[in-house]
Design an enzyme around this catalytic site. Sequence first.
Site, PDB file in Angstrom:
ATOM      1  N   TYR A   1      -9.093  34.154 -42.403  1.00 44.83           N
ATOM      2  CA  TYR A   1      -8.750  35.245 -41.730  1.00 44.83           C
ATOM      3  C   TYR A   1      -7.250  35.555 -41.539  1.00 44.83           C
ATOM      4  O   TYR A   1      -6.664  36.623 -41.437  1.00 44.83           O
ATOM      5  CB  TYR A   1      -9.403  35.074 -40.230  1.00 44.83           C
ATOM      6  CG  TYR A   1      -9.084  36.134 -39.092  1.00 44.83           C
ATOM      7  CD1 TYR A   1      -9.297  37.424 -39.153  1.00 44.83           C
ATOM      8  CD2 TYR A   1      -8.174  35.656 -38.141  1.00 44.83           C
ATOM      9  CE1 TYR A   1      -8.824  38.364 -38.295  1.00 44.83           C
ATOM     10  CE2 TYR A   1      -7.657  36.684 -37.170  1.00 44.83           C
ATOM     11  CZ  TYR A   1      -8.108  38.148 -37.194  1.00 44.83           C
ATOM     12  OH  TYR A   1      -7.522  38.852 -36.067  1.00 44.83           O
TER      13      TYR A   1
ATOM     14  N   LYS B   1      -4.782  38.552 -42.984  1.00 42.59           N
ATOM     15  CA  LYS B   1      -3.805  39.365 -42.232  1.00 42.59           C
ATOM     16  C   LYS B   1      -2.452  39.186 -42.715  1.00 42.59           C
ATOM     17  O   LYS B   1      -1.737  40.215 -43.022  1.00 42.59           O
ATOM     18  CB  LYS B   1      -3.887  38.982 -40.752  1.00 42.59           C
ATOM     19  CG  LYS B   1      -5.370  39.341 -40.110  1.00 42.59           C
ATOM     20  CD  LYS B   1      -5.248  40.899 -39.654  1.00 42.59           C
ATOM     21  CE  LYS B   1      -6.439  41.149 -38.822  1.00 42.59           C
ATOM     22  NZ  LYS B   1      -6.419  42.583 -38.818  1.00 42.59           N
TER      23      LYS B   1
HETATM   24  N1  LIG Z   1      -9.006  40.637 -30.255  1.00 36.98           N
HETATM   25  C1  LIG Z   1      -8.092  39.998 -30.327  1.00 36.98           C
HETATM   26  O1  LIG Z   1      -7.722  39.289 -29.324  1.00 36.98           O
HETATM   27  C2  LIG Z   1      -7.326  40.235 -31.590  1.00 36.98           C
HETATM   28  C3  LIG Z   1      -6.252  39.473 -31.801  1.00 36.98           C
HETATM   29  C4  LIG Z   1      -5.183  39.831 -32.980  1.00 36.98           C
HETATM   30  C5  LIG Z   1      -5.662  40.747 -33.643  1.00 36.98           C
HETATM   31  N2  LIG Z   1      -6.771  41.683 -33.345  1.00 36.98           N
HETATM   32  C6  LIG Z   1      -7.101  42.448 -34.549  1.00 36.98           C
HETATM   33  O2  LIG Z   1      -7.337  43.727 -33.711  1.00 36.98           O
HETATM   34  C7  LIG Z   1      -8.398  44.628 -34.525  1.00 36.98           C
HETATM   35  C8  LIG Z   1      -9.552  44.849 -33.754  1.00 36.98           C
HETATM   36  O3  LIG Z   1     -10.156  43.633 -33.005  1.00 36.98           O
HETATM   37  P1  LIG Z   1     -11.201  43.902 -31.813  1.00 36.98           P
HETATM   38  O4  LIG Z   1     -10.913  42.646 -30.789  1.00 36.98           O
HETATM   39  O5  LIG Z   1     -11.206  45.335 -31.283  1.00 36.98           O
HETATM   40  O6  LIG Z   1     -12.438  43.651 -32.775  1.00 36.98           O
HETATM   41  P2  LIG Z   1     -13.954  44.565 -32.754  1.00 36.98           P
HETATM   42  O7  LIG Z   1     -14.864  43.836 -33.315  1.00 36.98           O
HETATM   43  O8  LIG Z   1     -14.324  45.162 -31.351  1.00 36.98           O
HETATM   44  O9  LIG Z   1     -13.423  46.027 -33.547  1.00 36.98           O
HETATM   45  C9  LIG Z   1     -13.256  46.074 -35.043  1.00 36.98           C
HETATM   46  C10 LIG Z   1     -14.226  47.199 -35.385  1.00 36.98           C
HETATM   47  O10 LIG Z   1     -13.786  47.259 -36.676  1.00 36.98           O
HETATM   48  C11 LIG Z   1     -15.194  47.946 -37.222  1.00 36.98           C
HETATM   49  N3  LIG Z   1     -15.406  47.133 -38.499  1.00 36.98           N
HETATM   50  C12 LIG Z   1     -15.428  46.148 -39.048  1.00 36.98           C
HETATM   51  N4  LIG Z   1     -15.524  46.018 -40.292  1.00 36.98           N
HETATM   52  C13 LIG Z   1     -15.651  47.227 -40.763  1.00 36.98           C
HETATM   53  C14 LIG Z   1     -15.649  48.010 -42.083  1.00 36.98           C
HETATM   54  N5  LIG Z   1     -15.582  47.130 -43.138  1.00 36.98           N
HETATM   55  N6  LIG Z   1     -15.418  49.217 -42.177  1.00 36.98           N
HETATM   56  C15 LIG Z   1     -15.356  50.033 -41.132  1.00 36.98           C
HETATM   57  N7  LIG Z   1     -15.296  49.413 -39.872  1.00 36.98           N
HETATM   58  C16 LIG Z   1     -15.299  48.195 -39.717  1.00 36.98           C
HETATM   59  C17 LIG Z   1     -16.334  47.358 -36.103  1.00 36.98           C
HETATM   60  O11 LIG Z   1     -17.431  47.986 -36.420  1.00 36.98           O
HETATM   61  C18 LIG Z   1     -15.504  47.243 -34.956  1.00 36.98           C
HETATM   62  O12 LIG Z   1     -15.839  48.607 -34.360  1.00 36.98           O
HETATM   63  C19 LIG Z   1      -8.916  43.641 -35.746  1.00 36.98           C
HETATM   64  O13 LIG Z   1      -8.305  43.939 -37.018  1.00 36.98           O
HETATM   65  C20 LIG Z   1      -8.426  42.180 -35.174  1.00 36.98           C
HETATM   66  O14 LIG Z   1      -8.178  41.396 -36.416  1.00 36.98           O
HETATM   67  C21 LIG Z   1      -7.717  41.096 -32.347  1.00 36.98           C
END
Ligand SMILES: NC(=O)c1ccc[n+]([C@@H]2O[C@H](COP(=O)([O-])OP(=O)(O)OC[C@H]3O[C@@H](n4cnc5c(N)ncnc54)[C@H](O)[C@@H]3O)[C@@H](O)[C@H]2O)c1
Length: 308
Positions: free
Chosen positions: A141, A145
Site C-alpha cells: 500500500y 502511494k
Molecule cells: N483514512 C485515513 O486515515 C487515510 C490516511 C492516509 C491516506 N488515506 C487515503 O485517503 C483516501 C480515502 O480514504 P478513506 O479513509 O476515505 O477510505 P474509504 O474506503 O472510506 O474511501 C475510499 C473510497 O474509494 C472507493 N473505491 C475504492 N476502490 C475503488 C475503485 N477501484 N474505483 C472506484 N472507487 C473505488 C470506495 O468505494 C470508497 O468509497 C484513500 O486513497 C486512502 O489511501 C486515508
Amino acid sequence: MKILITGGAGFIASHIADEYINLGHEVFILDNLSTGFEGNINSKATFINLDICDKSLTELFEVQKFDVVNHHAAQMDVRKSVADPTFDANTNIIGTINLLQNAVKTGVKKFIFSSTGGAVYGEQEYFPADEQHPTSPLSPYGISKLTVEKYLFFYNKQYGLNYSILRYANIYGPRQNPFGEAGVIAIFTSKLLAGEQPIINGEGTQTRDYVFVKDVVNANVKVLKDEIPDIMNVGTGIETNVNEIFNTLNKIINNGQVEKHGPSAPGEQLRSVITSDKFYKRFNWKPTTKLTDGLRETVIFFESKLVK
Ligand SMILES: NC(=O)c1ccc[n+]([C@@H]2O[C@H](COP(=O)([O-])OP(=O)(O)OC[C@H]3O[C@@H](n4cnc5c(N)ncnc54)[C@H](O)[C@@H]3O)[C@@H](O)[C@H]2O)c1
C-alpha cells in the site's frame, strides 16, 4: 470549477465533496462503492458508479472536461495490500494511471492526490517526519502511494499537469467505516457504543498522529487553486497512543468497559507522527480541532447511526 472527486462515497472524500459543493463548485463523484456508501453522497453531486480502472472513463472525461481531479479512491487496507499486492497495485497504481492519462488528454488543470504520511515514511528515523524524511514504505500500500507520487512528478514534467500531493496522517471523524481493518477510532467507538469490548493490540503504546476529517477538508480547499506542484504533509504533529484513544473514548461513552489487551499485530508500525509546517508556511493552515473535541463529534455521529 468542475471537479471530479474519486472515492466520494467514502469517508474523507464525501466530506470534501460536501465542502466543494458549499463553495459553489460543480462536483462529480466517481466511486465503485466497494467500501463507500451511497448514503454518503451529496445529493447535489452527479454520481458515477464506476471503477477507476474502467476503460469507459475516457468517455466521461471527454464529455465533461473537468478542471480538477481530486483523487481519493483507493484500496486502502494495509493488510489486504500484503495479502494481495496485485489487487492493490491494480487499483492504486493502474487505476490512477487510467485517471492521469484521461486527465492530460482532456485538459484537466489540476490533480489532487491523497497520499499517506503514515505508510510512505515507514518506521521513522526522526519525529515528527517532514517531507524530506526518507521514504521507506513497509507495505505494498505504501509503495503504491509513493509510486503514484512519482507518476505525478512525471505527468507534470511531461505534460505540465499541476498537482498537490497530500500526505495524510491518521484521519478520523464522522462516516469513517468501522468495519474495516483500519481506523482504530471508528472501530473502538462503534464497539463501545454497542457495549462490546474493544481489544487493544499489544501494549497499546504504538502512536499515531490523529487529524480530524474537517481539518483535512480545509487542506483540500486550500490547495484547490494552488499553482505550485508540491508534496505536503497534513497532520497535527501530535503523537497519541492507542491506550490514550481508548481511555478518552471510554470516558466520553461511559459504558463501563475497561482497557483490555490482545496480542500485538505483526509488523505494526510503532510510532508515526508528521509535521505540517510546510503547509502552514504556504497556506497559513493548521489543524484546529482538538482530539477530545473531534472524538466527541465522532461519537455523536456514531450514536446518531445507532438510533436510526
Ligand atoms: N483514512 C485515513 O486515515 C487515510 C490516511 C492516509 C491516506 N488515506 C487515503 O485517503 C483516501 C480515502 O480514504 P478513506 O479513509 O476515505 O477510505 P474509504 O474506503 O472510506 O474511501 C475510499 C473510497 O474509494 C472507493 N473505491 C475504492 N476502490 C475503488 C475503485 N477501484 N474505483 C472506484 N472507487 C473505488 C470506495 O468505494 C470508497 O468509497 C484513500 O486513497 C486512502 O489511501 C486515508
